[in-house]
Design a protein around this motif. Structure first.
Motif, PDB file in Angstrom:
ATOM      1  N   SER A  28      13.038  51.609 -58.360  1.00 46.69           N
ATOM      2  CA  SER A  28      11.742  52.286 -58.291  1.00 46.69           C
ATOM      3  C   SER A  28      10.588  51.304 -58.442  1.00 46.69           C
ATOM      4  O   SER A  28       9.493  51.548 -57.926  1.00 46.69           O
ATOM      5  N   VAL A  29      10.820  50.188 -59.122  1.00 49.07           N
ATOM      6  CA  VAL A  29       9.781  49.171 -59.305  1.00 49.07           C
ATOM      7  C   VAL A  29       9.314  48.600 -57.960  1.00 49.07           C
ATOM      8  O   VAL A  29       8.209  48.087 -57.843  1.00 49.07           O
ATOM      9  N   LEU A  30      10.144  48.728 -56.938  1.00 49.84           N
ATOM     10  CA  LEU A  30       9.838  48.130 -55.640  1.00 49.84           C
ATOM     11  C   LEU A  30       9.058  49.071 -54.720  1.00 49.84           C
ATOM     12  O   LEU A  30       8.564  48.638 -53.686  1.00 49.84           O
ATOM     13  N   GLU A  31       8.943  50.333 -55.095  1.00 48.40           N
ATOM     14  CA  GLU A  31       8.310  51.321 -54.220  1.00 48.40           C
ATOM     15  C   GLU A  31       6.854  50.982 -53.907  1.00 48.40           C
ATOM     16  O   GLU A  31       6.386  51.234 -52.805  1.00 48.40           O
ATOM     17  N   ASP A  32       6.147  50.442 -54.881  1.00 44.33           N
ATOM     18  CA  ASP A  32       4.729  50.132 -54.686  1.00 44.33           C
ATOM     19  C   ASP A  32       4.437  48.640 -54.683  1.00 44.33           C
ATOM     20  O   ASP A  32       3.279  48.237 -54.789  1.00 44.33           O
ATOM     21  N   ASP A  33       5.490  47.822 -54.564  1.00 42.82           N
ATOM     22  CA  ASP A  33       5.315  46.369 -54.626  1.00 42.82           C
ATOM     23  C   ASP A  33       6.158  45.724 -53.539  1.00 42.82           C
ATOM     24  O   ASP A  33       7.386  45.697 -53.623  1.00 42.82           O
ATOM     25  N   ASP A  34       5.491  45.223 -52.520  1.00 37.64           N
ATOM     26  CA  ASP A  34       6.243  44.591 -51.430  1.00 37.64           C
ATOM     27  C   ASP A  34       6.320  43.076 -51.565  1.00 37.64           C
ATOM     28  O   ASP A  34       6.775  42.382 -50.669  1.00 37.64           O
ATOM     29  N   SER A  35       5.906  42.531 -52.713  1.00 38.37           N
ATOM     30  CA  SER A  35       5.889  41.081 -52.906  1.00 38.37           C
ATOM     31  C   SER A  35       7.286  40.477 -52.989  1.00 38.37           C
ATOM     32  O   SER A  35       7.443  39.275 -52.852  1.00 38.37           O
ATOM     33  N   CYS A  36       8.299  41.292 -53.211  1.00 39.00           N
ATOM     34  CA  CYS A  36       9.677  40.800 -53.319  1.00 39.00           C
ATOM     35  C   CYS A  36      10.444  40.942 -52.011  1.00 39.00           C
ATOM     36  O   CYS A  36      11.668  40.812 -51.985  1.00 39.00           O
ATOM     37  N   PHE A  37       9.732  41.203 -50.933  1.00 37.73           N
ATOM     38  CA  PHE A  37      10.367  41.366 -49.632  1.00 37.73           C
ATOM     39  C   PHE A  37       9.949  40.230 -48.703  1.00 37.73           C
ATOM     40  O   PHE A  37       8.792  39.822 -48.696  1.00 37.73           O
ATOM     41  N   ASP A  38      10.911  39.737 -47.936  1.00 40.85           N
ATOM     42  CA  ASP A  38      10.638  38.706 -46.953  1.00 40.85           C
ATOM     43  C   ASP A  38       9.737  39.310 -45.873  1.00 40.85           C
ATOM     44  O   ASP A  38      10.115  40.307 -45.247  1.00 40.85           O
ATOM     45  N   PRO A  39       8.546  38.737 -45.644  1.00 33.67           N
ATOM     46  CA  PRO A  39       7.629  39.329 -44.665  1.00 33.67           C
ATOM     47  C   PRO A  39       8.172  39.306 -43.232  1.00 33.67           C
ATOM     48  O   PRO A  39       7.779  40.140 -42.419  1.00 33.67           O
ATOM     49  N   GLU A  40       9.074  38.383 -42.933  1.00 34.60           N
ATOM     50  CA  GLU A  40       9.612  38.296 -41.576  1.00 34.60           C
ATOM     51  C   GLU A  40      10.787  39.237 -41.363  1.00 34.60           C
ATOM     52  O   GLU A  40      10.849  39.954 -40.369  1.00 34.60           O
ATOM     53  N   SER A  41      11.749  39.246 -42.309  1.00 37.29           N
ATOM     54  CA  SER A  41      12.965  40.046 -42.114  1.00 37.29           C
ATOM     55  C   SER A  41      12.872  41.424 -42.762  1.00 37.29           C
ATOM     56  O   SER A  41      13.633  42.315 -42.417  1.00 37.29           O
ATOM     57  N   GLY A  42      11.972  41.579 -43.740  1.00 35.72           N
ATOM     58  CA  GLY A  42      11.881  42.833 -44.476  1.00 35.72           C
ATOM     59  C   GLY A  42      12.932  42.970 -45.563  1.00 35.72           C
ATOM     60  O   GLY A  42      12.991  43.980 -46.257  1.00 35.72           O
TER      61      GLY A  42
END
Length: 165
Positions: A81-95
């Motif tokens: 759930s911590v990731l729902e509002d935070d996209d900083s832990c996702f690779d911008p190219e691959s997602g």
């Protein structure tokens, strides 16, 4: 799942390091209900390199079997759930979700396999499972946490039929 794989050591065995790691990682992610495609950096190294890294990052002056460097600060183990509002832990190219880095000393894995009386493949798979659980927010600082991690590690290895020879 993608693995940024680097083998910096020269020992070889009768199994494919990358394939075993991929199987274990995917099993742990499925077991922990990870809803995202994920990415992990896996480095296989020697005792000298892991010793230096252990000293630098943990101030522990000795070689160890495995080091885990999580990218996500989970509020509770595998609480996505911590990731729902935070996209900083996702690779911008691959997602893909960037879970973190794993460093394994193969000489230490060999030493431990011999000490525990099982195969190097089993020890290696165990270390990958152990580290993946750390990347997902698990720890083993108290007995209750340790028991949970041990059960989850064993469940993943049993599912893959990687037993204690």
């Amino acid at each position: 799942m993608s693995i940024d794989f680097s083998n910096e050591q020269d020992q070889t065995f009768d199994f494919d390091f990358l394939k075993v790691a991929e199987d274990v990682m995917e099993t742990v992610l499925d077991q922990e209900g990870c809803p995202y495609e994920s990415q992990v950096c896996l480095v296989l190294t020697d005792n000298e390199t892991i010793h230096k890294t252990n000293l630098e990052y943990r101030q522990i002056d000795r070689a160890t079997d495995v080091l885990s460097f999580p990218m996500v600060d989970f509020p509770a183990p595998a609480d996505y759930s911590v990731l729902e509002d935070d996209d900083s832990c996702f690779d911008p190219e691959s997602g893909e979700l960037l879970l973190g880095d794993i460093m394994i000393s193969i000489p230490k894995a060999v030493e431990q396999a011999e000490a525990y009386g099982h195969s190097v493949k089993r020890e290696y798979a165990f270390l990958v499972a152990h580290s993946m659980l750390h990347l997902l927010g698990y720890d083993h600082m108290v007995d209750e946490e340790r028991i949970v991690m041990e059960q989850k590690q064993e469940k993943a290895l049993q599912q893959l039929q990687i037993g204690r020879d």
